[in-house]
Design an enzyme around this catalytic site. Structure first.
Site, PDB file in Angstrom:
ATOM      1  N   ARG A 153      -4.529   4.934  -8.116  1.00 18.46           N
ATOM      2  CA  ARG A 153      -4.971   3.555  -8.960  1.00 18.46           C
ATOM      3  C   ARG A 153      -6.397   3.248  -8.676  1.00 18.46           C
ATOM      4  O   ARG A 153      -6.776   2.840  -9.868  1.00 18.46           O
ATOM      5  CB  ARG A 153      -4.220   2.516  -8.763  1.00 18.46           C
ATOM      6  CG  ARG A 153      -2.572   2.895  -9.393  1.00 18.46           C
ATOM      7  CD  ARG A 153      -1.460   1.794  -9.120  1.00 18.46           C
ATOM      8  NE  ARG A 153      -1.209   1.840  -7.803  1.00 18.46           N
ATOM      9  CZ  ARG A 153      -0.220   2.305  -6.941  1.00 18.46           C
ATOM     10  NH1 ARG A 153       0.442   3.118  -7.790  1.00 18.46           N
ATOM     11  NH2 ARG A 153      -0.234   2.081  -5.777  1.00 18.46           N
ATOM     12  N   GLU A 209       2.192   0.207   5.523  1.00 15.92           N
ATOM     13  CA  GLU A 209       3.314  -0.470   6.087  1.00 15.92           C
ATOM     14  C   GLU A 209       4.633   0.139   6.254  1.00 15.92           C
ATOM     15  O   GLU A 209       5.501  -0.577   6.757  1.00 15.92           O
ATOM     16  CB  GLU A 209       3.262  -1.859   5.150  1.00 15.92           C
ATOM     17  CG  GLU A 209       3.909  -1.473   3.553  1.00 15.92           C
ATOM     18  CD  GLU A 209       2.653  -1.193   2.796  1.00 15.92           C
ATOM     19  OE1 GLU A 209       2.838  -1.367   1.598  1.00 15.92           O
ATOM     20  OE2 GLU A 209       1.664  -0.833   3.308  1.00 15.92           O
TER      21      GLU A 209
END
Length: 151
Positions: free
Chosen positions: A72, A109
């Protein structure tokens, strides 16, 4: 918070951008509130506002390189680079770039990953703007900084 810190408080572009981003709970794993920018890309006005805000901020900062983090970061980084007169350097996932690359591993994460960049894409002393779509733990951003520092 971004709007206030950057003198954009009350700027109607911020509301349009915020309204265009869809939040998807528990994606890609439970507990993550994913900020999905694909809906922003479907809104040409919000997409333009997003790019314009970055261009307004960085146009006169002597940026010579915009580094976009896959994937992105490519979407936003490329038009920003063109608008400010900088070259665009893709920071890619492993084994996506042909030729000689340098790499930097990092933790997410919810796992691990790696970024790669062509050797010689960034020269010492060049001023770089790193573009990605969000910051979660900061692992990707930290890896991008380390990777760009290897030039």
């Amino acid at each position: 918070m971004f709007a206030e810190e950057n003198g954009l408080h009350g700027d109607p572009r911020i509301k349009a951008i915020s309204d265009a981003i869809r939040v998807i709970p528990h994606f890609p794993i439970p507990g993550i509130m994913f900020q999905d920018i694909t809906t922003l890309l479907l809104d040409p006005k919000a997409f333009r506002y997003t790019v314009d805000i970055f261009v307004d901020r960085y146009r006169d900062k002597k940026i010579s390189v915009v580094a976009g983090v896959e994937a992105r970061g490519f979407i936003f980084g490329s038009p920003i680079a063109l608008a400010i007169g900088a070259k665009f350097v893709p920071l890619r996932k492993p084994r996506k770039l042909p030729g000689e690359v340098i790499s930097e591993a990092y933790k997410l994460e919810y796992g691990t990953d790696c970024l790669e960049m062509h050797v010689g894409a960034v020269q010492p002393g060049e001023r770089v703007l790193i573009v990605d779509d969000l910051v979660a733990t900061g692992g990707t951003l930290s890896a991008a900084i380390k990777l760009l520092g290897k030039t």
